[in-house]
Design a protein around this motif. Structure first.
Motif, PDB file in Angstrom:
ATOM      1  N   ALA A 286       0.819  -1.215   0.000  1.00 19.03           N
ATOM      2  CA  ALA A 286       0.000   0.000   0.000  1.00 19.03           C
ATOM      3  C   ALA A 286       0.854   1.265   0.000  1.00 19.03           C
ATOM      4  N   GLY A 287       2.020   1.213   0.612  1.00 19.23           N
ATOM      5  CA  GLY A 287       2.875   2.406   0.671  1.00 19.23           C
ATOM      6  C   GLY A 287       3.505   2.684  -0.682  1.00 19.23           C
ATOM      7  N   ASP A 288       4.047   3.898  -0.829  1.00 18.72           N
ATOM      8  CA  ASP A 288       4.677   4.290  -2.096  1.00 18.72           C
ATOM      9  C   ASP A 288       5.911   3.462  -2.411  1.00 18.72           C
ATOM     10  N   TRP A 289       6.732   3.183  -1.383  1.00 18.24           N
ATOM     11  CA  TRP A 289       8.050   2.578  -1.647  1.00 18.24           C
ATOM     12  C   TRP A 289       8.342   1.339  -0.813  1.00 18.24           C
ATOM     13  N   GLU A 290       7.468   1.016   0.129  1.00 17.26           N
ATOM     14  CA  GLU A 290       7.782  -0.076   1.057  1.00 17.26           C
ATOM     15  C   GLU A 290       7.986  -1.414   0.335  1.00 17.26           C
TER      16      GLU A 290
END
Ligand code: KDG
Length: 309
Positions: A286-290
């Motif tokens: 869900a996160g941009d870069w995780e």
């Protein structure tokens, strides 16, 4: 030697449902050029990020996350403006919607004198996007000043058109000017059409963009994979099928994959394969870069055969 990425890093508040009804938001960070920096660091390419943050908790969070990911952070702290914020929600149909709270933000107040923060960074490659010139006149001037300052090193330009920041019509001349100064251009097909409106298909678009100057044009085609035109030769790579949670950040992961292999001296086929795999991995979080891969995540082979023509 290091890649330098230049742009605005943001706080990100996200939820997998409609923000109108969500009772909790998850906090993270984003910003295309910061995401690319993290992707590069994870793939073993030395990288620095330069941008402005506010003198606030979000700014400190952005800096801390980037440092924790191994990025050399060259942040200019601006006490007169807040760190920008992005809200990400999912609508009933499962589509991710993004809303910015970034007008007047510190990142948008980036100015040419801020480039002094990169003093001492042994820059071997400069990465910029079409987001930064959309933020303000001084941010646009900073991109130009960076291209002047590091005129001897390869430059990559990710079009990254953001229709919430400016119209395609306004942006297109700026994109063409940046493409003409770049060695590598990344674009989705819709973005490529802003630079090459008469293009019949992605390959034609890549050839028309290459005619502006860059030796490498890479067109991201989502679930159809990607196409790279390098020194006149075309290579296509199919996509890696994954269970998609959120596509925001996938383009940045793709760019990081290509650039990491490029600065490490790897061949075109490997650049494109890593780019496609990194983009797919980013979609699973869900996160941009995780979800961006580490080098060890790419050790397991996948059946991704390129098509040359
Ligand atoms: O690619 C992800 C970015 O879009 C996101 O992190 C925010 O940089 C951003 C922007 O300006 O849209």
């Amino acid at each position: 030697m290091s890649v330098l990425t230049l742009g605005e890093a943001l706080g990100v508040l996200h939820t997998g449902e409609s923000i109108a009804h969500a009772s909790h938001l998850r906090i993270g960070t984003g910003g295309s050029e910061a995401n690319v920096a993290i992707g590069l660091a994870r793939l073993g390419a030395p990288v620095a990020w330069l941008g402005r943050t506010g003198d606030d908790g979000l700014g400190r969070r952005v800096v801390r996350e980037l440092r924790a990911e191994g990025v050399d952070v060259r942040a200019v702290v601006d006490p007169a403006a807040p760190t920008g914020l992005l809200l990400k929600e999912t609508d009933g149909a499962g589509r991710t919607e993004v809303v910015y709270h970034r007008r007047g933000s510190a990142g948008g107040r980036l100015a040419p004198e801020d480039l002094a923060a990169a003093d001492g960074v042994p820059v071997e490659h400069l990465h910029v996007t079409g987001i930064t010139p959309a933020l303000s006149a001084s941010a646009a001037a900073t991109v130009d000043a960076a291209l002047d300052r590091w005129s001897g090193v390869p430059v990559s330009f990710d079009v990254n058109h953001r229709s919430r920041l400016w119209s395609g019509e306004t942006a297109a001349p700026a994109y063409r000017a940046l493409a003409a100064r770049a060695d590598v251009v990344f674009a989705g097909f819709d973005e490529a059409l802003l630079l090459a409106p008469d293009a019949a298909d992605p390959e034609d678009a890549a050839r028309r963009i290459a005619a502006l100057g860059p030796a490498e044009v890479v067109v991201k085609l989502g679930e159809d994979g990607a196409l790279a035109l390098v020194d006149g030769e075309v290579l296509r790579m199919p996509a890696v099928p994954v269970r998609v949670v959120d596509t925001v950040g996938a383009g940045d992961a793709f760019v990081a994959g290509w650039l990491a292999e490029r600065v490490l001296g790897r061949p075109v086929e490997e650049r494109l394969r890593t780019a496609v795999r990194a983009g797919a991995a980013a979609c699973t979080h869900a996160g941009d870069w995780e979800g961006l891969p580490f080098r060890r995540d790419l050790e397991a082979p996948v059946a991704l055969e390129p098509v040359r023509r």
